[in-house]
Write a protein that holds these residues in place. Structure first.
Motif, PDB file in Angstrom:
ATOM      1  N   GLY A  99      13.981  13.574  10.527  1.00  0.00           N
ATOM      2  CA  GLY A  99      14.333  13.433   9.108  1.00  0.00           C
ATOM      3  C   GLY A  99      13.981  12.009   8.725  1.00  0.00           C
ATOM      4  N   GLY A 100      13.037  11.847   7.855  1.00  0.00           N
ATOM      5  CA  GLY A 100      12.511  10.514   7.555  1.00  0.00           C
ATOM      6  C   GLY A 100      13.430   9.631   6.741  1.00  0.00           C
ATOM      7  N   PRO A 101      13.036   8.362   6.598  1.00  0.00           N
ATOM      8  CA  PRO A 101      13.800   7.423   5.790  1.00  0.00           C
ATOM      9  C   PRO A 101      14.062   7.983   4.398  1.00  0.00           C
ATOM     10  CG  PRO A 101      12.105   6.261   7.007  1.00  0.00           C
ATOM     11  CD  PRO A 101      11.865   7.734   7.212  1.00  0.00           C
ATOM     12  N   CYS A 102      15.288   7.790   3.934  1.00  0.00           N
ATOM     13  CA  CYS A 102      15.709   8.305   2.629  1.00  0.00           C
ATOM     14  C   CYS A 102      16.872   7.445   2.120  1.00  0.00           C
ATOM     15  CB  CYS A 102      16.131   9.772   2.796  1.00  0.00           C
ATOM     16  SG  CYS A 102      16.153  10.698   1.251  1.00  0.00           S
ATOM     17  N   PRO A 103      16.664   6.115   2.054  1.00  0.00           N
ATOM     18  CA  PRO A 103      17.782   5.243   1.678  1.00  0.00           C
ATOM     19  C   PRO A 103      18.148   5.385   0.205  1.00  0.00           C
ATOM     20  CG  PRO A 103      15.762   3.972   1.741  1.00  0.00           C
ATOM     21  CD  PRO A 103      15.419   5.365   2.230  1.00  0.00           C
ATOM     22  N   PRO A 104      19.376   5.013  -0.147  1.00  0.00           N
ATOM     23  CA  PRO A 104      19.755   5.052  -1.564  1.00  0.00           C
ATOM     24  C   PRO A 104      18.829   4.153  -2.393  1.00  0.00           C
ATOM     25  CG  PRO A 104      21.671   4.647  -0.166  1.00  0.00           C
ATOM     26  CD  PRO A 104      20.459   4.534   0.709  1.00  0.00           C
ATOM     27  N   ARG A 105      18.546   4.586  -3.606  1.00  0.00           N
ATOM     28  CA  ARG A 105      17.697   3.792  -4.498  1.00  0.00           C
ATOM     29  C   ARG A 105      18.377   2.467  -4.823  1.00  0.00           C
ATOM     30  NH1 ARG A 105      13.515   6.826  -5.773  1.00  0.00           N
ATOM     31  NH2 ARG A 105      13.759   9.076  -5.732  1.00  0.00           N
ATOM     32  N   GLY A 106      17.571   1.413  -4.919  1.00  0.00           N
ATOM     33  CA  GLY A 106      18.088   0.112  -5.311  1.00  0.00           C
ATOM     34  C   GLY A 106      18.634  -0.725  -4.161  1.00  0.00           C
ATOM     35  N   HIS A 107      18.687  -0.166  -2.966  1.00  0.00           N
ATOM     36  CA  HIS A 107      19.142  -0.945  -1.804  1.00  0.00           C
ATOM     37  C   HIS A 107      18.020  -1.840  -1.315  1.00  0.00           C
ATOM     38  CE1 HIS A 107      22.952   1.069  -0.109  1.00  0.00           C
ATOM     39  NE2 HIS A 107      22.857   1.382  -1.382  1.00  0.00           N
ATOM     40  N   LYS A 108      18.390  -2.899  -0.610  1.00  0.00           N
ATOM     41  CA  LYS A 108      17.381  -3.709   0.068  1.00  0.00           C
ATOM     42  C   LYS A 108      16.695  -2.819   1.094  1.00  0.00           C
ATOM     43  CE  LYS A 108      20.506  -5.658   3.591  1.00  0.00           C
ATOM     44  NZ  LYS A 108      20.188  -4.735   4.629  1.00  0.00           N
ATOM     45  N   PRO A 109      15.516  -3.190   1.560  1.00  0.00           N
ATOM     46  CA  PRO A 109      14.848  -2.343   2.560  1.00  0.00           C
ATOM     47  C   PRO A 109      15.741  -2.101   3.780  1.00  0.00           C
ATOM     48  CG  PRO A 109      13.335  -4.013   1.744  1.00  0.00           C
ATOM     49  CD  PRO A 109      14.693  -4.344   1.186  1.00  0.00           C
ATOM     50  N   HIS A 110      15.782  -0.857   4.208  1.00  0.00           N
ATOM     51  CA  HIS A 110      16.509  -0.509   5.426  1.00  0.00           C
ATOM     52  C   HIS A 110      15.558  -0.631   6.609  1.00  0.00           C
ATOM     53  CE1 HIS A 110      20.090   1.990   3.727  1.00  0.00           C
ATOM     54  NE2 HIS A 110      19.784   0.989   2.916  1.00  0.00           N
ATOM     55  N   ARG A 111      16.132  -0.896   7.782  1.00  0.00           N
ATOM     56  CA  ARG A 111      15.353  -0.960   9.021  1.00  0.00           C
ATOM     57  C   ARG A 111      15.530   0.358   9.771  1.00  0.00           C
ATOM     58  NH1 ARG A 111      18.429  -5.268  11.893  1.00  0.00           N
ATOM     59  NH2 ARG A 111      20.038  -4.230  10.665  1.00  0.00           N
ATOM     60  N   TYR A 112      14.433   0.846  10.320  1.00  0.00           N
ATOM     61  CA  TYR A 112      14.447   2.104  11.074  1.00  0.00           C
ATOM     62  C   TYR A 112      13.935   1.807  12.480  1.00  0.00           C
ATOM     63  CZ  TYR A 112      15.362   3.977   6.567  1.00  0.00           C
ATOM     64  OH  TYR A 112      15.965   4.219   5.350  1.00  0.00           O
ATOM     65  N   PHE A 113      14.821   1.991  13.455  1.00  0.00           N
ATOM     66  CA  PHE A 113      14.495   1.688  14.851  1.00  0.00           C
ATOM     67  C   PHE A 113      14.176   2.972  15.606  1.00  0.00           C
ATOM     68  CE2 PHE A 113      16.871  -2.023  13.560  1.00  0.00           C
ATOM     69  CZ  PHE A 113      16.218  -3.063  14.209  1.00  0.00           C
TER      70      PHE A 113
END
Length: 154
Positions: A99-113
C-alpha cells in the motif's frame, strides 16, 4: 562489503514517484539488494512511515523471500503468496501486499523506510501476518539488516 538495498526508481532520501502512491496506480517500486549475509536462509521486507499522525504506519510486509533473490520487480501482485517472491502480510490499510504512500494533504513530506532483514532460518509464519507478528517471530533469527528511504507529500 555491506548488505545494501536500493531502488532504480528513486534515489535514497528523494521523492518516491507518484505511480508508487495512492495518488496514482499504487504499485510497489522495484527494489534491489546486494551482499546478502552468508548463511541467509530467507529475507523479510517491511515498509513503514514513522511520520504518520497515528504513529508508525506499516505499508508492506513481505516474508519468506528466497535467499537467492537479489531484487523485487515493480508491481509485486497484491496476493497472499507470490510464486518465487514470498508471502505477504497485512498492511495498516488492512490489505494484503503493498500500500503506497498516502499521507494527509498539507503535511510536511513523510519518510518511507524499506527495511530488509536477512534471517538464518525460514520462519514458520502464517499468511496474512501483521508486521508485529513477523517481527516477534524473526527477532532471534536476524543476521543482517539494511534500509532504503524515500519521501512523499501531497
Amino acid at each position: 562489503m555491506s548488505f545494501t538495498l536500493t531502488s532504480p526508481a528513486f534515489k535514497y532520501g528523494e521523492r518516491i514517484p507518484r505511480k508508487y502512491t495512492c495518488d496514482d496506480v499504487d504499485i510497489s517500486p522495484p527494489l534491489q539488494w546486494s551482499n546478502t549475509p552468508a548463511g541467509t536462509k530467507s529475507l523479510v521486507l517491511i515498509m513503514e512511515d514513522p511520520d504518520a499522525p497515528i504513529g508508525v504506519f506499516t505499508h508492506w510486509v513481505l516474508y519468506n523471500i528466497p535467499p537467492d533473490r537479489t531484487e523485487l520487480p515493480e508491481n509485486v501482485p497484491k496476493t497472499p503468496v507470490v510464486e518465487g517472491i514470498g508471502v505477504q502480510g497485512i498492511n495498516d490499510f488492512g490489505r494484503i501486499g503493498y500500500g503506497g504512500p498516502c499521507p494527509p494533504r498539507g503535511h510536511k513530506p513523510h519518510r518511507y523506510f524499506f527495511r530488509l532483514y536477512a534471517l538464518n532460518t525460514v520462519p514458520n509464519i502464517k499468511q496474512r501476518a501483521s508486521k508485529d507478528e513477523v517481527l516477534r517471530i524473526i527477532k532471534n533469527s536476524i543476521i543482517g539488516t539494511t534500509e532504503y528511504m524515500g519521501t512523499y507529500s501531497r
